[in-house]
Design an enzyme around this catalytic site. Sequence first.
Site: not given
Length: 374
Positions: A255-256, A259, A297, A299, A349, A351
């Site tokens: 996720c982050f 990025q 999750n 954006g 995700h 997990e």
Amino acid sequence: MEPAPAILVLEDGRTFRGHTYGAVGETFGEAVFSTGMTGYQETLTDPSYHRQVVVMTAPHVGNTGMNDDDPESSRIWVSGYVVRDPARLPSSWRSRRSLDDALRDQGVVGISGVDTRALTRHLRERGAMRVGISSVETDPDALRDRVLASSPMVGSDLAAEVTTPAPYVVPAVGEKRFTVAALDLGIKANTPRMLAERGVEVHVLPATASLDDIRAVGADGLFFSNGPGDPAATTSQVELLQGALAAGVPYFGICFGNQLFGRALGFGTYKLTYGHRGINQPVMDRTTGKVEVTAHNHGFAVDAPLDESTTTPFGEATVSHVCLNDDVVEGLELRDDAGALRAFSVQYHPEAAAGPHDAAYLFDRFTDLLEAAR
């Protein structure tokens, strides 16, 4: 007795009226919608939702209450919560308190009785935007003024607000095979748990950790977690990752962490109109051709070419996963000149708790990478 009235005002002036749910008060954040029909406890306690007001698209929320086994962190992180029809009584043998009580006890301001379908359609058409919820203000114009004065998500560096204050270790289950340094940018409890189940001793480090800190724990590999905020506002973690890649440290990001991996490789990032949130997003793993149902999750997304490789100072980078709804980049791979995998990441995700579990194989892919690097 009917709950007190409450109002929700978006930054473009769209107003919804409902009833107090959770704590009485006022809150601000970015309005986003989550399409999951279950798993609301995991959503609420996911640090990735820090400074976001979550709109639940499922109409009936709270029917299984809140338990002590499923939280992904030590607290509820959402800034606010929007539901249509809250459960009057929780019905689960695992429940220890109602969702309404949990929100109230932790000071989370919510609103119920809202037409969440209309609100979701508005966000899909206009994009995620700032919002205010208040059960103490009756004037929508006054609340909107405070919404417009609140901080936007773009440009926000939030990892320091959600990271662990001190390092801790999650021991390997059974025989220890590897040591991994996991940078906590908003990590969920299930992530080190799933690594530990594969024989990995996980050293969870604060977001401010340095390359020397990574070396000090004897790490065989580096992991970057999920987390909130704008990846373009983050610099130190990108520099840390570039140093680790230059040193040949195997890497896995979620996720982050995807990025920041993209930025470390030289790609840009951009804000999605309304993002991906929920537990039912279709993603194709291009390395296998398999389609996975995944939990999301985010954006923001990585701006990388879908159908060609990119030469970076660390090797050849390609897009490994793609969202089948809108072709958003959902994963990256980095390979050396011989084609061997050096590092990889995914935007979603794997997990995921309460599910789905289609992508759990990625933790096995990471341990295979660690084994090959050894």
